[in-house]
Design a protein around this motif. Structure first.
Motif, PDB file in Angstrom:
ATOM      1  N   MET A 210      59.138  40.858  37.286  1.00  6.27           N
ATOM      2  CA  MET A 210      59.442  41.049  38.698  1.00  6.27           C
ATOM      3  C   MET A 210      58.139  41.400  39.404  1.00  6.27           C
ATOM      4  SD  MET A 210      61.706  40.996  41.123  1.00  6.27           S
ATOM      5  CE  MET A 210      63.301  41.147  40.310  1.00  6.27           C
ATOM      6  N   ALA A 211      57.809  40.663  40.448  1.00  6.72           N
ATOM      7  CA  ALA A 211      56.569  40.874  41.195  1.00  6.72           C
ATOM      8  C   ALA A 211      56.890  41.252  42.629  1.00  6.72           C
ATOM      9  CB  ALA A 211      55.700  39.620  41.167  1.00  6.72           C
ATOM     10  N   SER A 212      56.123  42.189  43.167  1.00  3.88           N
ATOM     11  CA  SER A 212      56.281  42.584  44.568  1.00  3.88           C
ATOM     12  C   SER A 212      55.582  41.585  45.477  1.00  3.88           C
ATOM     13  CB  SER A 212      55.684  43.977  44.785  1.00  3.88           C
ATOM     14  OG  SER A 212      54.260  43.925  44.685  1.00  3.88           O
ATOM     15  N   GLY A 213      55.915  41.665  46.765  1.00  2.61           N
ATOM     16  CA  GLY A 213      55.203  40.843  47.729  1.00  2.61           C
ATOM     17  C   GLY A 213      53.720  41.147  47.735  1.00  2.61           C
ATOM     18  N   ARG A 214      53.368  42.420  47.533  1.00  2.00           N
ATOM     19  CA  ARG A 214      51.958  42.792  47.502  1.00  2.00           C
ATOM     20  C   ARG A 214      51.245  42.147  46.321  1.00  2.00           C
ATOM     21  NH1 ARG A 214      48.796  48.536  47.096  1.00  2.00           N
ATOM     22  NH2 ARG A 214      49.952  48.780  45.135  1.00  2.00           N
ATOM     23  N   ALA A 215      51.913  42.097  45.169  1.00  4.06           N
ATOM     24  CA  ALA A 215      51.305  41.447  44.007  1.00  4.06           C
ATOM     25  C   ALA A 215      51.092  39.961  44.271  1.00  4.06           C
ATOM     26  CB  ALA A 215      52.187  41.646  42.778  1.00  4.06           C
ATOM     27  N   ILE A 216      52.072  39.322  44.887  1.00  3.25           N
ATOM     28  CA  ILE A 216      51.948  37.896  45.170  1.00  3.25           C
ATOM     29  C   ILE A 216      50.833  37.634  46.175  1.00  3.25           C
ATOM     30  CG2 ILE A 216      53.149  35.908  46.176  1.00  3.25           C
ATOM     31  CD1 ILE A 216      55.733  37.098  44.898  1.00  3.25           C
ATOM     32  N   GLU A 217      50.691  38.500  47.170  1.00  3.40           N
ATOM     33  CA  GLU A 217      49.594  38.342  48.127  1.00  3.40           C
ATOM     34  C   GLU A 217      48.251  38.568  47.443  1.00  3.40           C
ATOM     35  OE1 GLU A 217      49.732  37.147  51.241  1.00  3.40           O
ATOM     36  OE2 GLU A 217      51.837  36.795  50.686  1.00  3.40           O
ATOM     37  N   THR A 218      48.197  39.487  46.483  1.00  7.17           N
ATOM     38  CA  THR A 218      46.971  39.691  45.712  1.00  7.17           C
ATOM     39  C   THR A 218      46.602  38.418  44.960  1.00  7.17           C
ATOM     40  OG1 THR A 218      47.390  42.062  45.456  1.00  7.17           O
ATOM     41  CG2 THR A 218      45.921  41.032  43.838  1.00  7.17           C
ATOM     42  N   PHE A 219      47.599  37.777  44.379  1.00  9.44           N
ATOM     43  CA  PHE A 219      47.353  36.500  43.696  1.00  9.44           C
ATOM     44  C   PHE A 219      46.817  35.451  44.676  1.00  9.44           C
ATOM     45  CE2 PHE A 219      49.297  32.277  43.204  1.00  9.44           C
ATOM     46  CZ  PHE A 219      48.522  31.812  42.152  1.00  9.44           C
ATOM     47  N   LYS A 220      47.429  35.353  45.827  1.00  9.38           N
ATOM     48  CA  LYS A 220      47.019  34.332  46.802  1.00  9.38           C
ATOM     49  C   LYS A 220      45.597  34.568  47.307  1.00  9.38           C
ATOM     50  CE  LYS A 220      51.670  33.240  48.492  1.00  9.38           C
ATOM     51  NZ  LYS A 220      52.601  33.298  49.665  1.00  9.38           N
ATOM     52  N   ALA A 221      45.152  35.818  47.252  1.00  7.02           N
ATOM     53  CA  ALA A 221      43.812  36.150  47.767  1.00  7.02           C
ATOM     54  C   ALA A 221      42.727  36.051  46.695  1.00  7.02           C
ATOM     55  CB  ALA A 221      43.837  37.566  48.351  1.00  7.02           C
ATOM     56  N   ARG A 222      43.042  35.525  45.514  1.00  8.07           N
ATOM     57  CA  ARG A 222      42.050  35.391  44.452  1.00  8.07           C
ATOM     58  C   ARG A 222      40.832  34.609  44.931  1.00  8.07           C
ATOM     59  NH1 ARG A 222      43.428  36.209  39.039  1.00  8.07           N
ATOM     60  NH2 ARG A 222      41.716  34.808  38.511  1.00  8.07           N
ATOM     61  N   ARG A 223      39.680  35.006  44.427  1.00  8.20           N
ATOM     62  CA  ARG A 223      38.444  34.271  44.717  1.00  8.20           C
ATOM     63  C   ARG A 223      38.255  33.100  43.758  1.00  8.20           C
ATOM     64  NH1 ARG A 223      37.197  39.473  44.110  1.00  8.20           N
ATOM     65  NH2 ARG A 223      36.030  39.029  42.183  1.00  8.20           N
TER      66      ARG A 223
END
Length: 385
Positions: A210-223
């Motif tokens: 289970m992933a939070s929205g914050r975790a998913i946004e962290t993934f999307k912001a990967r360099r």
């Protein structure tokens, strides 16, 4: 009366005993993984996970992927941390070592904060560590299967949000989900990973996250791109969202039979209040731990607040090894596990008490196990001093 062939009661900290209906679901006829009936079942299963983890936020996302619980570590390390970043791994046993090793495999710097065997890092120690460095992630093993130590996830998450609010809170719940309370939203968690074969009472083979929205946004912001193909959120996130929306989708073939089994198990679990399920696990745990004390034995987790409700790790008397007592238990129709912690593996055994062995009032697994332990030790020559 169970329809299963007669067999020893499997009372290890996973896999555990299965309900008949769960096993029957495993025999579901062959089915396309993109057929409307299966897609509906998969979607319902994902939605039920939201109820199990107690999350109602629309930006959180459940994942169910073929694999063991170990795959959850890869999903965290590959998607939420990048090479050269720092993570803090709280150590309560064997599985923190493994999670740290997984991070290091992906080039992530894992710092372990260790506690003595049977204990857990204290909040002031965690706070000091968080103030010393910027950590991308903090991980905690909710229940370490090797020691039976229960960590204080709620208090830890509150501390992280206060001291280091940018740090993601990741919970290894492989040995806790289904037997310990987890309030995903209220506790401010970012990821909980688990597997199908422990407290969820389903055959092994499904990695659940289970992933939070914050975790998913962290993934999307990967360099940089995710450093795994099979474990990549890039590949799985659209699949899970589509399945939950009852739309067929494909990246890798799931196991329809395992999904049906998990659907059945979650339906059973959610048929009564979760609070009742956790209460019966607590009361059974107290019964087991009292019996252990009455036998003159001690637990690895000596402090009551550190003791898990779904398992008990028990030190054996001096001169008795797991290889002495485990065969005696098997003769009496009970299977316990030997020690797993590298430093003391030959000194203790592990008793799993979770799932249907605890929640089904028609089963006598726990009573039989305690009597087997008493008589098995006596057979070896042990007497309480």
């Amino acid at each position: 009366m169970s329809t299963q062939p007669e067999h020893p009661a499997l009372l290890i900290p996973g896999p555990i005993e299965f309900d008949d209906e769960v096993l029957q679901a495993m025999s579901h006829y062959s089915q396309s993984h993109v057929s409307p009936p299966f897609v509906a079942t998969f979607g319902e299963t994902l939605t039920m996970l939201r109820k199990l983890f107690q999350t109602t936020r629309p930006d959180s996302q459940p994942f169910i992927i073929s694999g063991s619980g170990t795959l959850g570590w890869d999903m965290v390390a590959a998607n939420l941390a990048e090479r050269g970043e720092d993570v803090l791994v709280l150590h309560t046993g064997y599985f923190a070592d493994s999670f740290a090793d997984c991070f290091e495999t992906y080039g992530v710097n894992a710092t372990q904060l260790k506690a003595p065997i049977g204990d857990r890092p204290q909040l002031d120690e965690v706070e000091q560590a968080l103030r010393s460095k910027d950590y991308k992630i903090l991980t905690v093993t909710h229940v370490d299967t090797s020691t039976g130590v229960l960590s204080e996830v709620k208090a830890l998450s509150e501390l992280v949000h206060k001291v280091s609010p940018e740090t993601l809170v990741v919970v290894d719940g492989v040995c806790s989900v289904g037997s310990e309370e987890i309030c995903f939203d209220d506790w401010g968690l970012d990821v909980v990973i688990t597997a199908s074969q422990k407290g969820l009472g389903c055959p092994a083979g499904l990695s659940i996250l289970m992933a939070s929205g914050r975790a998913i946004e962290t993934f999307k912001a990967r360099r940089t791109p995710p450093s795994s193909y099979f474990a990549s959120f890039k590949n799985w996130l659209p699949i899970m969202r589509n399945y939950e929306a009852k739309k067929p989708s494909y990246f890798a073939t799931p196991s329809p039979q395992l999904i049906h089994a998990l659907h059945t198990s979650l339906t059973q679990i959610l048929s009564s209040p979760l609070s009742s399920r956790f209460a019966v696990h607590r009361s059974t745990s107290q019964e087991v731990k009292k019996a252990v004390t009455d036998l003159g034995l001690t637990q690895l987790a000596t402090k009551p607040e550190n003791q898990a409700n779904g398992m008990t790790a028990i030190y054996l008397p001096d001169g008795i090894k797991p290889t002495d007592i485990l065969p005696k238990l098997l003769e009496r129709g009970v299977v316990f596990a030997g020690g797993l912690h590298r430093e003391i593996a030959g000194k203790y055994i592990r008793f799993g008490h979770m799932g249907v062995s605890v929640t089904d009032p028609k089963r006598d697994d726990i009573d039989r196990a305690l009597e087997a332990l008493r008589s098995g030790l006596a057979d070896i020559g042990y007497a309480k001093k």
